[in-house]
Write a protein that holds these residues in place. Structure first.
Motif, PDB file in Angstrom:
ATOM      1  N   GLY A 243       0.797  -1.393  -0.068  1.00  0.00           N
ATOM      2  CA  GLY A 243       0.166   0.037  -0.325  1.00  0.00           C
ATOM      3  C   GLY A 243       0.590   1.831  -0.198  1.00  0.00           C
ATOM      4  N   HIS A 283      -2.080  -6.000  -0.107  1.00  0.00           N
ATOM      5  CA  HIS A 283      -2.743  -5.078  -1.890  1.00  0.00           C
ATOM      6  C   HIS A 283      -2.416  -5.699  -2.944  1.00  0.00           C
ATOM      7  N   ARG A 286      -4.188  -3.420  -7.044  1.00  0.00           N
ATOM      8  CA  ARG A 286      -4.190  -2.052  -7.307  1.00  0.00           C
ATOM      9  C   ARG A 286      -3.074  -2.155  -8.408  1.00  0.00           C
TER      10      ARG A 286
END
Length: 438
Positions: A243, A283, A286
């Protein structure tokens, strides 16, 4: 002496016996028929006890890191620690290289008959040379490339061509480039360990990343530079999947992974380590579009300039077996390469790998297991390279991109100063007793 430390010492002793066996058996095979094609197996080196201008500095750096490294690593602010690791790693690597003197240790290393700088003059027209690159890979072709040029994708050679174009030509600048960039690999590893596991583990590993015997071959071989590029690719991927600005770090990771494929064919195995990072990420989705967008940049550029990666690799395999690779016995190197790895990573890392196995089996803390997975992935990539048969000998430099990810296993060791001293002594003995080929 506690039980864990005693078992660590047993692991280090077993590794030392493996090295001794590789030396004895290797020398017998080389004396019998010369098929190993190295003078001091399992290393590409010759016996040549010597001291040099780098000797006092190397001793001073080793003593300083052993005495003060663990305490400083524990208390320095994080960014200051990263700068200290890089600076001290450079001091250690430069001093080791200068044991052989400026010319023999650095300036002439990348100018020998098999090296990249021998062909700079043939790249006046880079696109035309890249389009014609595959026509000169095989030994029986006219004007065949030197071994290292033929044995790597064109990006490796183009790096030194571009350095020459901006006025940094010659072996001295090439060696300086490899040491300066190569020593940043330790910083990249620490960044990745911190975000994937935790900061305390990264701090405990830091002195071992500085004093790694692998520094002998980071100064000076192009593989030190390759190792740093691959390490930063993994570090940026680790940042992306945890992230930290996933768009920018994901793109940077992809860009560097794409570049690694054009520096060394063997770095395709970095996909194993990248896979572990993705597994450990919180994450994962993304960053993927940005990762892929970055990844295709370098292949598109080289393909547009005329370099055919797949054809070059196919011809390289043939070239490999036309040369020493076709003579060197797989039955020796498949295990002697592991003895060579012991000399690269040192006894502390061997003990750390034992602790990695214990950590994963016992499923200790979450951060310990996560670091164990990362180290295990690097070990699997290295073993795959070994079993492929395309890494018979010279793995002291070829496997640098993998072994830097084994060194964080030292974070679990006790008796840290003793292990650091053992690492330093091994590196100093190698560089003072042998004249290494890289």
């Amino acid at each position: 002496m506690n039980r864990d430390l005693r078992r660590d010492l047993y692991a280090a002793l077993a590794a030392a016996l493996l090295v001794a066996t590789a030396i004895v058996v290797g020398r017998a095979i080389e004396h019998r028929d010369g098929t190993l094609r190295v003078s001091w197996p399992p290393l590409l080196a010759t016996w040549d006890p010597h001291v040099g201008p780098g000797t006092p500095a190397a001793l001073a750096v080793a003593v300083a890191v052993v005495a003060y490294g663990p305490a400083l690593a524990a208390r320095l602010p994080w960014r200051h620690l990263l700068l200290a690791v890089w600076a001290t790693g450079m001091a250690w690597t430069w001093s080791l290289a200068l044991i052989d003197g400026w010319h023999r240790g650095i300036a002439e290393q990348l100018t020998t008959q098999s090296e990249y700088l021998r062909v700079i003059g043939r790249f006046h027209d880079i696109p035309a040379t890249l389009a014609d690159f595959t026509q000169h890979i095989l030994i029986d072709t006219p004007d065949n490339w030197p071994a290292h040029v033929a044995g790597h994708p064109a990006g490796a050679t183009v790096t030194f061509v571009l350095l020459d174009r901006i006025g940094l030509g010659g072996g001295g600048w090439a060696g300086t480039w490899c040491i300066t960039i190569g020593t940043t690999a330790a910083v990249a590893v620490l960044v990745a360990v911190r975000v994937l596991a935790d900061e305390s583990l990264a701090r405990r590993a830091a002195p071992f990343l500085v004093l790694a015997p692998a520094a002998v071959w980071v100064g000076t071989s192009a593989d030190g530079y390759f190792a740093a590029v691959a390490a930063w690719a993994v570090a940026f991927l680790a940042l992306a999947v945890t992230g930290h600005r996933p768009a920018w770090t994901g793109f940077a990771a992809g860009l560097l992974f794409g570049l690694t494929l054009y520096l060394s064919y063997g770095l395709t195995l970095m996909a194993v380590i990248a896979g572990a990072v993705l597994l450990l990420g919180t994450h994962r989705i993304r960053p993927l579009p940005f990762l892929l967008a970055g990844f295709v940049v370098v292949p598109i550029v080289f393909t547009a300039l005329g370099f055919d990666w797949w054809e070059a690799y196919r011809l390289l395999v043939r070239r490999y077996y036309q040369g020493a690779g076709g003579v060197r016995p797989y039955g020796y190197w498949v295990w002697a390469n592991l003895a060579c790895t012991v000399l690269i990573v040192g006894p502390a890392t061997v003990a750390g790998l034992r602790r990695t196995g214990v950590t994963l089996a016992a499923r200790r803390s979450r951060s310990d297991v996560r670091l164990g997975v990362l180290v295990l992935a690097a070990l699997l990539a290295l073993l795959a390279a070994d079993l492929s048969g395309m890494s018979k000998a010279e793995t002291e430099r070829i496997w640098l991109p993998f072994v830097v990810w084994l060194l964080p296993a030292c974070a679990w060791l006790t008796g840290v100063r003793g292990w650091l001293a053992a690492q330093a002594v091994l590196a100093l003995l190698i560089n003072h007793l042998l004249l290494t080929g890289w």
